[in-house]
Motif scaffolding. Structure first.
Motif, mmCIF file in Angstrom:
data_model
loop_
_atom_site.group_PDB
_atom_site.id
_atom_site.type_symbol
_atom_site.label_atom_id
_atom_site.label_comp_id
_atom_site.label_asym_id
_atom_site.label_seq_id
_atom_site.Cartn_x
_atom_site.Cartn_y
_atom_site.Cartn_z
ATOM 1 N N GLY A 1 0.779 -1.252 0.029
ATOM 2 C CA GLY A 1 -0.104 0.050 -0.073
ATOM 3 C C GLY A 1 1.006 1.139 -0.020
ATOM 4 O O GLY A 1 0.418 2.346 -0.400
ATOM 5 N N HIS A 2 2.084 1.229 0.619
ATOM 6 C CA HIS A 2 2.628 2.351 0.747
ATOM 7 C C HIS A 2 3.511 2.639 -0.489
ATOM 8 O O HIS A 2 3.790 3.848 -0.939
ATOM 9 N N THR A 3 3.925 1.596 -1.362
ATOM 10 C CA THR A 3 4.793 1.926 -2.580
ATOM 11 C C THR A 3 3.736 1.911 -3.714
ATOM 12 O O THR A 3 4.203 2.214 -4.762
ATOM 13 N N GLY A 4 2.632 1.789 -3.597
ATOM 14 C CA GLY A 4 1.778 1.797 -4.875
ATOM 15 C C GLY A 4 1.734 0.734 -5.708
ATOM 16 O O GLY A 4 1.716 0.719 -6.966
ATOM 17 N N GLU A 5 1.987 -0.538 -5.097
ATOM 18 C CA GLU A 5 2.404 -1.601 -5.899
ATOM 19 C C GLU A 5 1.044 -2.234 -6.543
ATOM 20 O O GLU A 5 -0.059 -1.915 -5.822
ATOM 21 N N PRO A 6 0.976 -2.591 -7.840
ATOM 22 C CA PRO A 6 -0.293 -3.180 -8.263
ATOM 23 C C PRO A 6 -0.732 -4.296 -7.857
ATOM 24 O O PRO A 6 -0.053 -5.086 -6.912
ATOM 25 N N LEU A 7 -2.242 -4.322 -7.535
ATOM 26 C CA LEU A 7 -2.873 -5.077 -6.504
ATOM 27 C C LEU A 7 -2.674 -6.716 -7.155
ATOM 28 O O LEU A 7 -2.220 -7.471 -5.910
ATOM 29 N N HIS A 8 -2.718 -6.964 -8.175
ATOM 30 C CA HIS A 8 -2.518 -8.226 -8.705
ATOM 31 C C HIS A 8 -0.945 -8.800 -8.393
ATOM 32 O O HIS A 8 -0.941 -9.990 -7.658
ATOM 33 N N LEU A 9 0.008 -7.934 -8.132
ATOM 34 C CA LEU A 9 1.471 -8.133 -8.105
ATOM 35 C C LEU A 9 1.417 -8.621 -6.535
ATOM 36 O O LEU A 9 2.043 -9.375 -5.992
ATOM 37 N N ALA A 10 1.002 -7.627 -5.686
ATOM 38 C CA ALA A 10 0.751 -7.665 -4.208
ATOM 39 C C ALA A 10 0.317 -9.103 -3.845
ATOM 40 O O ALA A 10 0.591 -9.724 -2.915
#
Length: 156
Positions: free
Chosen positions: A88-97
């Protein structure tokens, strides 16, 4: 420093589950701290290229394998919570997370299961060894006194 066979056949962690869990959380916290230090050096343009689980995965695997199910589960849950925060902090894409988090949880669960089986095998080995030592002592005492019995039988 213990040798590899000693690490695999002896119990290096304390037997108290709460203490093992506390040590596990401390190791995970150290891995998270190191991860934060390393992420400061990461390229700013694409911050989510570094996974939150980069250093946590080997730490959780070692904790699970050497300390067993509960400390492994605590370490996995702590690491997964950190991963959610990091994503959430880095803005990582949801599917990747989701993929990274699922792989991390599966690795932590498998390592914890393997570690619990290892601890069970060590306990069973210790019980078997204790039984064998007791049986040997009993047989040795019989063999030590058999000469007296033979002399008494021969004298009659």
């Amino acid at each position: 420093m213990p040798s590899l066979p000693d690490l695999l056949t002896r119990e290096p962690w304390p037997r108290n589950v709460a203490l093992r869990s506390l040590i596990a959380v401390a190791i995970v916290a150290a891995a998270i701290g190191l991860e934060i230090l390393l992420s400061a050096e990461a390229p700013v343009r694409i911050p989510y290229l570094l996974s939150a689980y980069l250093l946590l995965t080997p730490a959780v695997m070692a904790i699970g394998i050497y300390s067993g199910a509960w400390p492994g589960a605590v370490a996995t849950a702590t690491g997964a919570a950190w991963g959610v925060f990091w994503s959430g902090h880095t803005g990582e894409p949801l599917h990747l997370a989701i993929i990274r988090g699922a792989v991390f949880v599966v690795i932590g669960a498998v390592a914890s299961f393997v570690g619990e089986r290892r601890r069970w095998a060590i306990r069973e080995g210790e019980k078997t060894t204790a039984e064998l030592v007791a049986n040997e002592a009993r047989l040795r005492s019989i063999l030590d006194t058999i000469h007296d019995a033979l002399i008494i039988i021969d004298e009659r």
